[in-house]
Scaffold this active site. Structure first.
Site, short mmCIF file in Angstrom:
data_model
loop_
_atom_site.label_atom_id
_atom_site.label_comp_id
_atom_site.label_asym_id
_atom_site.label_seq_id
_atom_site.Cartn_x
_atom_site.Cartn_y
_atom_site.Cartn_z
CD1 TRP A 1 -6.84 19.68 -14.53
CD2 TRP A 1 -7.14 18.57 -16.44
NE1 TRP A 1 -5.67 19.75 -15.24
CE2 TRP A 1 -5.83 19.09 -16.42
CE3 TRP A 1 -7.56 17.85 -17.56
CZ2 TRP A 1 -4.93 18.88 -17.47
CZ3 TRP A 1 -6.66 17.64 -18.61
CH2 TRP A 1 -5.37 18.15 -18.55
CE LYS B 1 -8.23 21.58 -5.18
NZ LYS B 1 -8.85 21.88 -6.48
CD GLU C 1 -0.95 9.00 -10.71
OE1 GLU C 1 0.02 9.44 -11.38
OE2 GLU C 1 -2.13 9.03 -11.10
CG LEU C 2 3.72 13.18 -7.58
CD1 LEU C 2 4.97 13.58 -6.83
CD2 LEU C 2 2.56 14.10 -7.24
CB CYS D 1 0.21 10.73 -15.14
SG CYS D 1 -0.74 11.94 -14.28
CD GLU E 1 3.22 14.67 -16.95
OE1 GLU E 1 3.31 15.57 -16.09
OE2 GLU E 1 2.62 13.61 -16.76
C1 SIN Z 1 -3.59 9.61 -14.76
O1 SIN Z 1 -3.28 10.12 -15.80
O2 SIN Z 1 -3.28 10.14 -13.68
C2 SIN Z 1 -4.34 8.30 -14.64
C3 SIN Z 1 -4.31 7.48 -15.85
C4 SIN Z 1 -4.85 6.09 -15.65
O3 SIN Z 1 -5.38 5.76 -14.59
O4 SIN Z 1 -4.73 5.31 -16.58
#
Ligand code: SIN
Length: 475
Positions: free
Chosen positions: A148, A172, A247-248, A281, A376
């Protein structure tokens, strides 16, 4: 939703009857009810995409590229509507949402071009009656689960390379932000991308996750989300030996050395920490500042933080919007409370906010083993730790299961090379707080994941290398 100008997009998003309710995180108002599918329906859709993929891969790379470029153009033509939808369902300030639409569109343009360069190779043969070569071929049906926090860009970063490579793509999106996904898919159809090549399916995360990961016709699975969920999905994919990209989570250190340009470090810290209210992330998670510049950095940082405006993402003045859910706010508030209980001190203005808002929070004297530093945060909280020695700092920075992004500020070229080399991260920002771009490979090491998105590497994730040996040749 009544401000959305493109009525076709609006009609695609607003379906009649029962389904999934989508709420605005700013005031919890209902935005729309969207149609959902169950596990069996998803499995059927995968089979339709398997058929569609056969024709899609026969089309020329140029043909696929033209359709992707048209999609890219339509996204930019609808940038205001798309940004507004992102802000309404995700809470992100409108200026950031506009940036996300451009960022998301850039992946489509990039891979439209990269798809035309999916080169194979010729291999010098060990015998004169044989010619050896490799060709690149689409993997097949690619499935993805997207988050999201970037409801548009995380779809296009996966869909564009998949489609450019000749894969079909089923996705999804997060159940918290399905409207952006529906809108961007509608634009793809308007661009001429066939419906049996691209699908968005909305419904129960667990059921769709199972449908994707256990289906033998899905040959590639890509996930962006938490390490916890990624680990489980990766195990499920093992049952059919799928190619996967994960991508975690991240736990990005942001380091300020004594030879840094402090004003620029403060600017980078604000950009990197408060993007999307700290919900990315790659957001800086923990700050390490060297002794001799500690006071100056902290003072300037607090001044900058206290100027940030928290509010409705649709207001021009807003820098920080609401967190995505009330549970997210609760989790971040608990982390702050726990750290304070162990001696951390808040040194910027303390403000209590209603609803799903968390005010920016700068903490010092934070113990290094606290969950705030080890996990995180995904919120606008900035814990600062003092350090004196470079080696000690590198040890602290690498002492985590994560390895997505790291940032540091220094003007010393020797140090820049040394530290960039020694940080165990997939991406390192030097004197920069925001490093994401379509032309560079995005991804992590350790438990932050595997595979890369964007850059030339992003296309490879959707291609197989086939070796062909032509024998019996006469000279
Ligand atoms: C993410 O938080 O998964 C992506 C962030 C970004 O592409 O800069």
């Amino acid at each position: 939703m009544n401000h959305i100008k493109n009525k076709t997009l609006l009609a695609a998003m607003l379906t009649e009857g029962k389904g999934l309710s989508v709420f605005n995180p700013f005031d919890d108002s209902l935005l729309a009810i969207v149609k959902t599918v169950n596990q069996a329906q998803v499995e059927d859709e995968v089979l339709e995409l398997e058929v569609g993929q056969v024709e899609w891969q026969k089309r020329s790379a140029q043909d696929r590229s033209n359709l992707l470029k048209r999609w890219h153009q339509l996204i930019l033509e609808n940038i205001d509507d798309l940004a507004r939808i992102i802000t309404l369902e995700g809470g992100k300030p409108l200026k950031e949402a506009l940036g996300e639409v451009r960022y998301g569109a850039s992946f489509i343009e990039w891979f439209a071009e990269e798809g035309r360069r999916a080169y194979g190779s010729t291999i010098p043969s060990p015998s004169s009656d044989r010619t050896l070569l490799t060709v690149k071929q689409a993997i097949g049906v690619a499935a993805a689960i997207t988050p999201w926090n970037f409801p548009l860009a995380m779809i296009t970063r996966k869909a564009a390379p998949a489609l450019a490579a000749g894969c079909s793509f089923i996705c999804k999106p997060s159940e918290l932000t399905p409207l952006t996904a529906i809108a961007v898919t509608e634009l793809a159809y308007q661009a001429g991308i066939p419906k049996d090549v691209l699908r968005m399916v909305i419904g129960d995360a667990h059921d769709i996750g199972e449908a994707f990961t256990y289906h033998s016709s899905v040959r590639k699975f890509s996930f962006t989300g938490s390490t916890l969920v990624g680990r489980k999905l990766q195990m499920q994919c093992a049952s059919t030996i799928k190619r996967t990209s994960m991508e975690l989570g991240g736990n990005a250190p942001f380091v300020v050395f004594d030879d840094a340009d402090i004003d620029s470090a403060v600017q980078g810290a604000i950009a990197s920490k408060f993007r999307n209210a700290g919900q990315t992330c790659v957001c800086s998670n923990r700050f390490y500042v060297q002794d001799s510049v500690y006071d100056e950095f902290v003072e300037k940082l607090v001044t900058a933080v206290d100027k940030l405006t928290v509010g409705n993402g649709l207001d021009d003045s807003t820098d920080i919007g609401p967190l995505i859910t009330l549970q997210a706010k609760q989790r971040v508030s608990d982390l702050i409370r726990e750290a304070k209980g162990r001696g951390a001190k808040q040194i910027n203005k303390e403000v209590q906010l209603d609803g799903q808002f968390v005010a920016p929070t700068v903490l010092v004297d934070v113990e290094h083993d606290r969950p705030l530093v080890q996990g995180e945060i995904f919120g606008p909280v900035l814990p600062i730790i003092r350090f004196s020695d470079e080696d000690e700092m590198i040890k602290m920075a690498n002492d985590t299961i994560y390895g997505l992004a790291a940032y540091f500020y220094s003007q010393n070229m020797n140090r820049i090379w040394r530290v960039a080399h020694n940080l165990e991260y997939g991406m390192v920002g030097v004197n920069e707080g925001i490093i994401s771009t379509e032309v560079a490979p995005f991804g992590g090491v350790k438990q932050s994941g595997k595979g890369r998105e964007g850059g030339k590497e992003g296309l490879e994730e959707y291609l197989e290398t086939k070796y062909v040996c032509i024998g019996g040749l006469t000279n």
